[in-house]
Design a protein around this motif. Structure first.
Motif, PDB file in Angstrom:
ATOM      1  N   LEU A  20       0.843  -1.202   0.000  1.00 39.18           N
ATOM      2  CA  LEU A  20       0.000   0.000   0.000  1.00 39.18           C
ATOM      3  C   LEU A  20       0.874   1.246   0.000  1.00 39.18           C
ATOM      4  O   LEU A  20       1.283   1.758   1.040  1.00 39.18           O
ATOM      5  N   VAL A  21       1.154   1.724  -1.198  1.00 36.87           N
ATOM      6  CA  VAL A  21       1.928   2.937  -1.418  1.00 36.87           C
ATOM      7  C   VAL A  21       1.439   3.509  -2.738  1.00 36.87           C
ATOM      8  O   VAL A  21       0.906   2.779  -3.573  1.00 36.87           O
ATOM      9  N   THR A  22       1.589   4.813  -2.932  1.00 34.38           N
ATOM     10  CA  THR A  22       1.083   5.436  -4.157  1.00 34.38           C
ATOM     11  C   THR A  22       1.630   4.707  -5.389  1.00 34.38           C
ATOM     12  O   THR A  22       2.828   4.463  -5.489  1.00 34.38           O
ATOM     13  N   PRO A  23       0.747   4.333  -6.353  1.00 33.70           N
ATOM     14  CA  PRO A  23      -0.683   4.621  -6.430  1.00 33.70           C
ATOM     15  C   PRO A  23      -1.591   3.493  -5.919  1.00 33.70           C
ATOM     16  O   PRO A  23      -2.799   3.659  -5.889  1.00 33.70           O
ATOM     17  N   THR A  24      -1.010   2.345  -5.510  1.00 36.92           N
ATOM     18  CA  THR A  24      -1.869   1.221  -5.119  1.00 36.92           C
ATOM     19  C   THR A  24      -2.661   1.510  -3.847  1.00 36.92           C
ATOM     20  O   THR A  24      -3.752   0.972  -3.662  1.00 36.92           O
ATOM     21  N   SER A  25      -2.125   2.365  -2.965  1.00 28.60           N
ATOM     22  CA  SER A  25      -2.881   2.706  -1.755  1.00 28.60           C
ATOM     23  C   SER A  25      -4.171   3.419  -2.107  1.00 28.60           C
ATOM     24  O   SER A  25      -5.229   3.163  -1.511  1.00 28.60           O
ATOM     25  N   GLN A  26      -4.102   4.319  -3.114  1.00 27.90           N
ATOM     26  CA  GLN A  26      -5.318   5.005  -3.553  1.00 27.90           C
ATOM     27  C   GLN A  26      -6.281   4.036  -4.239  1.00 27.90           C
ATOM     28  O   GLN A  26      -7.497   4.107  -4.041  1.00 27.90           O
ATOM     29  N   ILE A  27      -5.741   3.133  -5.046  1.00 31.15           N
ATOM     30  CA  ILE A  27      -6.582   2.175  -5.772  1.00 31.15           C
ATOM     31  C   ILE A  27      -7.358   1.302  -4.786  1.00 31.15           C
ATOM     32  O   ILE A  27      -8.577   1.119  -4.908  1.00 31.15           O
TER      33      ILE A  27
END
Length: 464
Positions: free
Chosen positions: A335-342
């Protein structure tokens, strides 16, 4: 005896984690000459969300920030964080944008570039890594650390091998949520140092309260560099405070003696700066639940704001429980940009709709189709079939599907494309960048008009 060095994150990650990246260029520039005297290995001043926040919230030019800080740091190297093919935005950009961006930031004086990919899919680092090396900057490749049924010490040791193959000058274990535990850190650092002689840096956040202990065991195991922040901008979702870590390691003979008088003056200054930004101060303390839900600080605050906007603040705990379920469904992405937002947005939608995946975001669809890279584990079969049908996810490098963007963007901007720097603001930030450039262009025309009017009326105008 081997000595550990420190990277100061106060000017980038610390205020991104604690103050929503609202510290201004002027506030940073005022203290920069003192920070330059500390003896840091490097100072992280740029990258991450700073580029976006300068333009979106502060009405500042991020390139000018870099130039101003470069003038102040005579002895200390400047470091920045780059999201591989995502650069400093939230999607993959075409190869010509990646190459232009890296060449341009080299021109502005960046010395060390830490690049990473949210999925640890190093195909997404190939272009940026090559461009960094060709531009003569130090290439540091970071491994996005997380825990899951597929993420273990062996996984990250193998990742370190791939990073060295890409030409890394140094390695970094990037622990964005404070998940790396002391014992695991000792084992992981030891194993990597057995295989690779290049410097190894450890980056963690104090979110779960264990980062200080993790740093100690990392240093004992052979880590060369640790990321810290001045204590008034440390702890919570930021990095451990430099004063305490440096003192502990000096006591163990693993670091030189710090200059406490200088560190105190810098810390006192940032006490005052932090008060200037009380309206965006996360005020976040230790949260051990992050060891389970793995939500990093920036994602945590974003979820709160999203729920407030939907009048759903009372359902925050439900979202916290849904986030790890969505993450598992998507194959355990870090979970880090961009997967955290996704993951975060999809979790909010699942709770809001009282039905899981009643609405699936375009970003989740693109992720499942492979356009962000290969997930660490298999995607949940029912969800994948719903999105893909009989199609197969792409197997090639995601950047290969993107058409060149530089000349197209230059044509779209027209008169606003005065420089590569301005063009890149638009390419990375879209309409937000275009509004910033338009306003600056209009302000410039207004100034020119006022000067011409004053000249005509015989008024002498002295530059300020």
């Amino acid at each position: 005896m081997r000595k550990v060095c420190f990277v100061d994150t106060t000017m980038r990650d610390a205020h991104q984690s604690l103050l929503a990246t609202r510290v201004t260029t002027g506030e940073l520039a005022e203290i920069a000459p003192l920070v330059d005297r500390v003896g840091y290995h490097a100072v992280e001043v740029w990258g991450g969300a700073t580029f976006d926040s300068c333009v979106r919230y502060l009405n500042e030019d991020p390139w000018e920030r870099l130039d101003i800080l470069k003038e102040s740091f005579k002895e200390t190297k400047l470091q920045m964080l780059l999201r591989g093919q995502n650069l400093l935005g939230y999607r993959n950009y075409a190869d010509d944008v990646v190459e232009l961006f890296v060449r341009t930031m080299a021109k502005h004086g960046i010395d060390i570039v830490r690049i990473f990919d949210a999925l640890n899919d190093f195909r997404n680092l190939e272009k940026s890594a090559k461009a960094v090396k060709e531009s003569g900057m130090h290439l540091q490749i970071a491994m996005s650390y997380t825990t899951s049924p597929v993420h273990n010490v062996e996984y990250f040791v193998e990742i370190s091998d791939k990073a060295v193959e890409l030409g890394a000058d140094s390695l970094c274990i990037k622990d964005m949520a404070g998940l790396l535990k002391p014992g695991t850190a000792w084992t992981l650092v030891s194993e990597i140092k057995k295989r690779h002689s290049i410097p190894l840096e450890v980056h963690s956040h104090f979110t779960t309260g264990i980062a200080g202990m993790t740093y100690l065991k990392s240093a004992e195991a052979g880590a060369d560099i640790l990321d810290t922040a001045t204590s008034s901008m440390g702890f919570g979702t930021s990095q451990p405070g430099v004063e305490s870590v440096w003192t502990a390691l000096h006591d163990l003979g693993l670091a030189d003696k710090p200059d406490y008088v200088l560190l105190k003056e810098i810390n006192d200054y940032f006490v005052r700066v932090r008060k200037n930004h009380s309206e965006t101060d996360a005020g976040f303390t230790i949260n051990t639940s992050v060891l389970e839900n793995q939500i990093p600080g920036g994602m945590y605050s974003n979820l709160i704001n999203q729920l407030k906007a939907q009048n759903m603040s009372d359902r925050f705990e439900e979202v916290l429980e849904e986030v790890p379920r969505v993450r598992a469904d998507l194959g355990y992405p870090p979970l880090v940009t961009p997967t955290s937002q996704i993951v975060g947005v999809q979790a909010v939608l699942n709770v809001m709709n009282n039905e899981r995946y009643k609405t699936i975001t375009k970003e989740v669809e693109s992720y499942i189709k492979g356009f962000y890279g290969s997930p660490p584990a298999e995607i949940e079969s029912t969800l994948k079939t719903r999105v893909m049908g009989d199609e197969k996810s792409i197997s090639h490098r995601p950047g290969d599907t993107l058409e060149p963007e530089v000349e197209k963007g230059r044509n779209e901007l027209g008169l606003l494309a005065n420089s590569d720097e301005d063009l890149l603001i638009y390419l990375l930030l879209g309409e937000v960048g275009k509004r910033f450039l338009t306003q600056r262009y209009n302000d410039s025309l207004r100034v020119d008009f006022d000067v011409a009017k004053n000249f005509k009326e015989g008024i002498t105008v002295y530059p300020v």
